[in-house]
Design a protein around this motif. Structure first.
Motif, PDB file in Angstrom:
ATOM      1  N   ALA A 140       0.811  -1.216   0.000  1.00 28.21           N
ATOM      2  CA  ALA A 140       0.000   0.000   0.000  1.00 28.21           C
ATOM      3  C   ALA A 140       0.846   1.267   0.000  1.00 28.21           C
ATOM      4  CB  ALA A 140      -0.928  -0.005   1.222  1.00 28.21           C
ATOM      5  N   LEU A 141       2.145   1.142   0.243  1.00 28.83           N
ATOM      6  CA  LEU A 141       3.023   2.307   0.342  1.00 28.83           C
ATOM      7  C   LEU A 141       3.247   2.926  -1.037  1.00 28.83           C
ATOM      8  CD1 LEU A 141       4.462   3.512   2.844  1.00 28.83           C
ATOM      9  CD2 LEU A 141       6.549   2.351   2.061  1.00 28.83           C
ATOM     10  N   GLN A 142       3.268   4.243  -1.091  1.00 27.05           N
ATOM     11  CA  GLN A 142       3.521   4.956  -2.342  1.00 27.05           C
ATOM     12  C   GLN A 142       5.028   5.182  -2.513  1.00 27.05           C
ATOM     13  OE1 GLN A 142       1.072   5.637  -4.597  1.00 27.05           O
ATOM     14  NE2 GLN A 142      -0.139   4.417  -3.143  1.00 27.05           N
ATOM     15  N   PRO A 143       5.494   5.346  -3.765  1.00 27.95           N
ATOM     16  CA  PRO A 143       6.920   5.641  -3.972  1.00 27.95           C
ATOM     17  C   PRO A 143       7.377   6.824  -3.127  1.00 27.95           C
ATOM     18  CG  PRO A 143       5.873   5.123  -6.052  1.00 27.95           C
ATOM     19  CD  PRO A 143       4.764   5.175  -5.045  1.00 27.95           C
ATOM     20  N   ASP A 144       8.568   6.718  -2.569  1.00 31.45           N
ATOM     21  CA  ASP A 144       9.177   7.673  -1.636  1.00 31.45           C
ATOM     22  C   ASP A 144       8.565   7.604  -0.246  1.00 31.45           C
ATOM     23  OD1 ASP A 144      11.045   8.642  -3.453  1.00 31.45           O
ATOM     24  OD2 ASP A 144       9.631  10.130  -4.244  1.00 31.45           O
ATOM     25  N   GLY A 145       7.593   6.682  -0.043  1.00 31.11           N
ATOM     26  CA  GLY A 145       7.021   6.511   1.281  1.00 31.11           C
ATOM     27  C   GLY A 145       7.969   5.739   2.191  1.00 31.11           C
ATOM     28  N   VAL A 146       7.850   5.975   3.498  1.00 32.37           N
ATOM     29  CA  VAL A 146       8.726   5.341   4.486  1.00 32.37           C
ATOM     30  C   VAL A 146       7.863   4.516   5.438  1.00 32.37           C
ATOM     31  CG1 VAL A 146      10.372   5.735   6.364  1.00 32.37           C
ATOM     32  CG2 VAL A 146      10.418   7.200   4.330  1.00 32.37           C
ATOM     33  N   SER A 147       8.274   3.281   5.671  1.00 31.64           N
ATOM     34  CA  SER A 147       7.502   2.384   6.536  1.00 31.64           C
ATOM     35  C   SER A 147       7.707   2.722   7.999  1.00 31.64           C
ATOM     36  CB  SER A 147       7.934   0.930   6.298  1.00 31.64           C
ATOM     37  OG  SER A 147       9.208   0.695   6.871  1.00 31.64           O
ATOM     38  N   ASP A 148       6.808   2.208   8.836  1.00 37.39           N
ATOM     39  CA  ASP A 148       7.053   2.232  10.271  1.00 37.39           C
ATOM     40  C   ASP A 148       8.208   1.272  10.582  1.00 37.39           C
ATOM     41  OD1 ASP A 148       4.953   3.974  10.775  1.00 37.39           O
ATOM     42  OD2 ASP A 148       3.495   2.336  10.907  1.00 37.39           O
ATOM     43  N   PRO A 149       8.924   1.476  11.682  1.00 33.96           N
ATOM     44  CA  PRO A 149       9.976   0.523  12.039  1.00 33.96           C
ATOM     45  C   PRO A 149       9.360  -0.808  12.486  1.00 33.96           C
ATOM     46  CG  PRO A 149       9.750   2.199  13.748  1.00 33.96           C
ATOM     47  CD  PRO A 149       8.866   2.618  12.619  1.00 33.96           C
ATOM     48  N   TYR A 150       9.920  -1.917  12.005  1.00 35.66           N
ATOM     49  CA  TYR A 150       9.450  -3.211  12.488  1.00 35.66           C
ATOM     50  C   TYR A 150      10.626  -3.984  13.072  1.00 35.66           C
ATOM     51  CZ  TYR A 150      11.252  -5.673   8.340  1.00 35.66           C
ATOM     52  OH  TYR A 150      12.065  -6.200   7.371  1.00 35.66           O
ATOM     53  N   GLU A 151      10.299  -4.776  14.093  1.00 40.39           N
ATOM     54  CA  GLU A 151      11.335  -5.458  14.877  1.00 40.39           C
ATOM     55  C   GLU A 151      11.557  -6.865  14.340  1.00 40.39           C
ATOM     56  OE1 GLU A 151      12.350  -6.506  19.578  1.00 40.39           O
ATOM     57  OE2 GLU A 151      10.448  -5.571  18.999  1.00 40.39           O
ATOM     58  N   GLU A 152      12.851  -7.242  14.232  1.00 36.68           N
ATOM     59  CA  GLU A 152      13.184  -8.583  13.747  1.00 36.68           C
ATOM     60  C   GLU A 152      14.579  -8.961  14.229  1.00 36.68           C
ATOM     61  OE1 GLU A 152      14.483  -9.518   9.545  1.00 36.68           O
ATOM     62  OE2 GLU A 152      12.494 -10.428   9.505  1.00 36.68           O
ATOM     63  N   ASN A 153      14.655 -10.023  15.036  1.00 27.09           N
ATOM     64  CA  ASN A 153      15.936 -10.584  15.478  1.00 27.09           C
ATOM     65  C   ASN A 153      16.871  -9.531  16.081  1.00 27.09           C
ATOM     66  OD1 ASN A 153      15.175 -13.140  14.543  1.00 27.09           O
ATOM     67  ND2 ASN A 153      15.971 -12.724  12.489  1.00 27.09           N
ATOM     68  N   GLY A 154      16.350  -8.762  17.030  1.00 30.78           N
ATOM     69  CA  GLY A 154      17.205  -7.796  17.702  1.00 30.78           C
ATOM     70  C   GLY A 154      17.517  -6.565  16.882  1.00 30.78           C
ATOM     71  N   ARG A 155      16.699  -6.276  15.881  1.00 31.26           N
ATOM     72  CA  ARG A 155      16.910  -5.108  15.026  1.00 31.26           C
ATOM     73  C   ARG A 155      15.575  -4.433  14.740  1.00 31.26           C
ATOM     74  NH1 ARG A 155      20.619  -8.771  13.873  1.00 31.26           N
ATOM     75  NH2 ARG A 155      22.692  -8.167  13.142  1.00 31.26           N
ATOM     76  N   PHE A 156      15.626  -3.148  14.484  1.00 26.97           N
ATOM     77  CA  PHE A 156      14.476  -2.421  13.951  1.00 26.97           C
ATOM     78  C   PHE A 156      14.829  -2.000  12.530  1.00 26.97           C
ATOM     79  CE2 PHE A 156      13.604  -2.127  18.441  1.00 26.97           C
ATOM     80  CZ  PHE A 156      12.219  -2.268  18.495  1.00 26.97           C
ATOM     81  N   ILE A 157      13.970  -2.340  11.591  1.00 26.29           N
ATOM     82  CA  ILE A 157      14.237  -2.090  10.172  1.00 26.29           C
ATOM     83  C   ILE A 157      13.216  -1.099   9.640  1.00 26.29           C
ATOM     84  CG2 ILE A 157      14.459  -3.138   7.888  1.00 26.29           C
ATOM     85  CD1 ILE A 157      15.238  -5.737   9.272  1.00 26.29           C
ATOM     86  N   ILE A 158      13.725  -0.079   8.952  1.00 21.04           N
ATOM     87  CA  ILE A 158      12.896   0.951   8.318  1.00 21.04           C
ATOM     88  C   ILE A 158      13.108   0.836   6.811  1.00 21.04           C
ATOM     89  CG2 ILE A 158      12.401   3.426   8.185  1.00 21.04           C
ATOM     90  CD1 ILE A 158      14.080   3.625  10.863  1.00 21.04           C
ATOM     91  N   LEU A 159      12.029   0.784   6.051  1.00 19.59           N
ATOM     92  CA  LEU A 159      12.122   0.644   4.605  1.00 19.59           C
ATOM     93  C   LEU A 159      11.546   1.873   3.909  1.00 19.59           C
ATOM     94  CD1 LEU A 159      10.983  -3.075   4.189  1.00 19.59           C
ATOM     95  CD2 LEU A 159      13.317  -2.191   4.103  1.00 19.59           C
ATOM     96  N   LYS A 160      12.204   2.252   2.823  1.00 18.49           N
ATOM     97  CA  LYS A 160      11.685   3.310   1.961  1.00 18.49           C
ATOM     98  C   LYS A 160      11.446   2.718   0.582  1.00 18.49           C
ATOM     99  CE  LYS A 160      12.684   7.774  -0.192  1.00 18.49           C
ATOM    100  NZ  LYS A 160      13.629   8.910  -0.294  1.00 18.49           N
TER     101      LYS A 160
END
Length: 608
Positions: free
Chosen positions: A317-337
């Motif tokens: 659902a994210l539009q180009p140049d949109g930034v995701s909420d941080p999600y937690e995985e294996n001791g890390r928080f990942i942010i995607l654009k």
């Protein structure tokens, strides 16, 4: 001595008793000292602060640091960026493997009497500078090695090259050994002709495949049937030295405060990016993941489903140049654009290019030390029981198996803790490793199995033999259908008509070569071989293969003209074959040396 004690005066007796006591105390003290040192080269290496021992020869801390520096420099030259934490583990593993190989080959070269002469050292220093010199900024122009600068430095009498001469003097005998080994691998003229024919002789054939009867119920294979499969198929299970490990992997513990700090930092970066700050610059400044130097950009495309059910829907659902909420995985928080959407040729859902920021949760050192000490006690218990599984079960912890692996194909399950894999390759059967610390987890391993080379023991491949025996039974059940086709052919019917009598369809495989058989015949080399051996127009079959029964009619065979094998093509084929053989031989040979060597890895003793 007793005679002297009995016959001497009081003063003499006192002197003799003093000498005896001193001798005994010294003797016992020497044994205590030796046992404290470990009675081996590893004990001395520990006292000197060295990081390993290979067949009694120490690996110094300076050797280790130089190997690490060389691997880091190679990484930066290749990717143009500094390694992140996960890559650091791979770099350490590669540096260690390189050191082990150098030590083993150096020892063998010395046994063979190979030496480095002064003139050879000088020529090598002039024409093949060590990696540390080639990577030095003093000898670079525009980021590349400049031979003119290097030669000018060599001519300067004020420069001291003794350290680099020592490095080359140690490396030259190893190079000579490698050259001898690789020069021993030859390619004969008949082999070249055969390789040429395998690549360029083409066949078009019509094939009927009668598959195994997968619908029938077959009884479990008997021990006699499994024994027969092992006798007939054991050549398929021949391998070099291999190891299987039992693994206890325990994720690192994070306190709520550790997680909260990382989450707050990740959320603040999301807020800054959504307010207009440059995502790429934020990635360069804060990310602890791959692609940091490239602004977090990942060099591949993704389908939304690859991110999992929850994040995948959000990314879709994210539009180009949109930034995701941080999600937690294996001791890390990942942010995607989301950088852009890319049409996918095999899916109606577009793929996407993304950039990422990775924020690690940094654990409290006190918590990690406490966890490490707890696991160390579990490790000692496992060593006493000679069973990691039993010790882990007492604590309610699960273990897993790596499957069989060798020095070339190492287990993905231990990618984050390569030291455990390296330890396992040299460990004795049922030996239990120390506690290893990876980036995300602690690990303890036990050598669950060792295979020194040759056919695998039947007990180690029991499940696979069971499956082969069942498949064999299903192929036998398909024999009546193959007989029906054979009978129709005997009556003079065409291959296509004979296939239809059995409810099957003949297929045409076109322009197949021995080097690249048709994918439909990759599991039936007997049928592919028949296509190249039978005369044009003749039907051959039924041919029994592991995956069913086959009938083959050769429709066309095109032999390559001899003039095609010109000098250029000869060189190309020869180079490809020799390179492949040399790489396979050298990797297998070094792997066998490694498995037989006595290697003591002391690096882990300096972790905590």
């Amino acid at each position: 001595m007793l005679r002297f004690l009995r016959s001497g005066n009081k003063h003499t007796k006192t002197i003799w008793w003093v000498l005896i006591i001193v001798t005994v105390v010294t003797f016992i003290g020497g044994f205590v000292l030796l046992f404290g040192m470990g009675l081996d080269a590893a004990g001395g290496a520990r006292m000197r602060g060295e990081v390993g021992v290979v067949n009694g020869e120490a690996i110094t801390r300076a050797d280790w640091q130089n190997a690490l520096a060389d691997q880091r420099a190679a990484y930066e030259r290749r990717l143009g960026a500094e390694p992140v934490e996960r890559d650091e583990k791979a770099i350490e593993s590669q540096a260690w493997q390189t050191l082990l190989t150098q030590r083993l080959l150096g020892q063998l070269a010395r046994e063979l009497g190979l030496k480095a002469h002064d003139r050879e050292v000088l020529l090598s220093l002039q024409t093949q500078p060590p990696a540390a010199l080639a990577a030095s900024t003093d000898f670079q122009t525009a980021g590349k090695f400049d031979p003119a600068k290097y030669q000018a430095a060599l001519q300067n009498p004020n420069n001291n090259w003794s350290a680099f001469e020592a490095v080359i003097r140690a490396q030259l005998p190893v190079r000579k050994l490698e050259e001898r080994l690789l020069a021993s691998i030859k390619l004969s003229q008949p082999e070249l002709q055969e390789a040429f024919r395998d690549r360029f002789e083409r066949v078009t054939a019509t094939v009927i495949a009668v598959p195994p009867d997968v619908q029938a119920k077959v009884p479990p294979p008997t021990p006699a049937e499994i024994d027969r499969e092992y006798r007939e198929q054991r050549g398929r299970f021949t391998s070099g030295p291999r190891v299987e490990l039992e693994v206890l992997s325990v994720p690192k513990k994070y306190t709520p405060e550790d997680v909260r700090n990382a989450r707050q930092l990740a959320q603040s970066l999301v807020d800054r990016a959504r307010k207009g700050e440059d995502f790429a610059q934020l990635a360069r400044d804060f990310s602890e993941g791959p692609g940091r130097e490239q602004g977090g950009a990942i060099n591949r495309v993704f389908q939304p489903a690859e991110f999992g059910p929850v994040l995948g829907q959000h990314m879709a659902a994210l539009q180009p140049d949109g930034v995701s909420d941080p999600y937690e995985e294996n001791g890390r928080f990942i942010i995607l654009k989301l950088l852009e959407r890319v049409p996918d040729p095999v899916s109606s859902t577009p793929s996407m290019r993304v950039a990422q920021i990775v924020i690690r949760v940094h654990a409290n050192e006190g918590t990690l030390t406490e966890q490490y000490e707890t696991l160390k006690k579990l490790r000692d218990r496992a060593a006493g029981l000679r069973s990691l599984g039993k010790a882990a079960l007492e604590k309610g912890l699960p273990t897993s198996r790596t499957g069989w692996f060798d020095t070339v194909n190492q287990p993905q399950a231990l990618a984050g803790v390569p030291e455990a894999t390296e330890w396992g390759l040299g460990g004795k059967l049922h030996a239990v490793s120390p506690v290893f610390e990876g980036s995300d987890a602690f690990a303890i391993v036990e050598v669950a199995g060792r295979h020194e080379g040759g056919p695998m023991p039947k007990e180690q491949i029991g499940e696979m033999l069971h499956q082969l025996a069942e498949l064999d039974a299903r192929v036998k059940l398909a024999k009546p259908k193959a007989d029906q086709i054979a009978q129709a052919l005997a009556q003079g019917r065409s291959l296509e008509d004979a296939a239809r009598t059995a409810g099957l369809q003949a297929v045409v495989v076109r322009d197949m070569t021995r080097a690249q058989p048709d994918p439909r015949l990759e599991t039936a080399p007997e049928a592919a071989g028949a296509a190249f051996g039978a005369p044009v127009g003749r039907v051959v079959g039924p041919i029994r293969a592991m995956t069913g029964w086959y009938f083959v009619r050769v429709d066309q065979r095109v032999a390559p003209p001899d003039t095609l094998l010109n000098q250029q093509l000869r060189g190309q084929i020869s180079t490809e074959i020799l390179t492949r053989r040399q790489q396979a031989f050298f990797a297998g040979w070094v792997g066998a040396l490694r498995m037989k060597a006595k290697v003591q890895d002391l690096r882990y003793e300096y972790q905590r």
